[in-house]
Scaffold this active site. Sequence first.
Site, PDB file in Angstrom:
ATOM      1  N   SER A  72      -0.440   7.228  -0.012  1.00 47.42           N
ATOM      2  CA  SER A  72      -0.108   5.850   0.320  1.00 47.42           C
ATOM      3  C   SER A  72       0.019   5.699   1.834  1.00 47.42           C
ATOM      4  CB  SER A  72       1.221   5.446  -0.337  1.00 47.42           C
ATOM      5  OG  SER A  72       1.620   4.157   0.100  1.00 47.42           O
ATOM      6  N   HIS A  73      -0.195   4.504   2.305  1.00 43.75           N
ATOM      7  CA  HIS A  73       0.028   4.204   3.715  1.00 43.75           C
ATOM      8  C   HIS A  73       1.513   4.269   4.059  1.00 43.75           C
ATOM      9  CE1 HIS A  73      -4.099   2.874   3.535  1.00 43.75           C
ATOM     10  NE2 HIS A  73      -4.092   2.743   4.850  1.00 43.75           N
TER      11      HIS A  73
END
Length: 128
Positions: free
Chosen positions: A10-11
């Site tokens: 995930s970012h």
Amino acid sequence: MSNVGIVIVSHSPKIAEGAADMVRQMVGDVVPLAWSGGDVDGGLGTNVAGILEAIETAWSPAGVAILVDLGGAETNSEMAVEMLPEDRRARVLVCNAPVVEGAVIAATESSGGSSLAAVKRSAEEFYA
């Protein structure tokens, strides 16, 4: 017999860690699990080195399924796969599925001993 490993990318480090925590609570320790989130400075983003480390942590002879949140995570995950030794590349797949729901479904499928292809298919069916 080993279970397919799951990697969550995930970012956001908090989203990746939280999704991994949810997976761990759902399936326990029977599925190799790791996450990578954020850029190298701890901000929003992804980084290939972190993804490679997560793949190594979750590595299983049965393979590894990677769940990603956005396009950059997918691109960096694909770059990480290309950097793996040739004998491992075919056993690591990026799934086109929602990161949280897909990770839970993939891990549940993996915990039952399913193949990498079946784990990927189950995660992606949720998205369809």
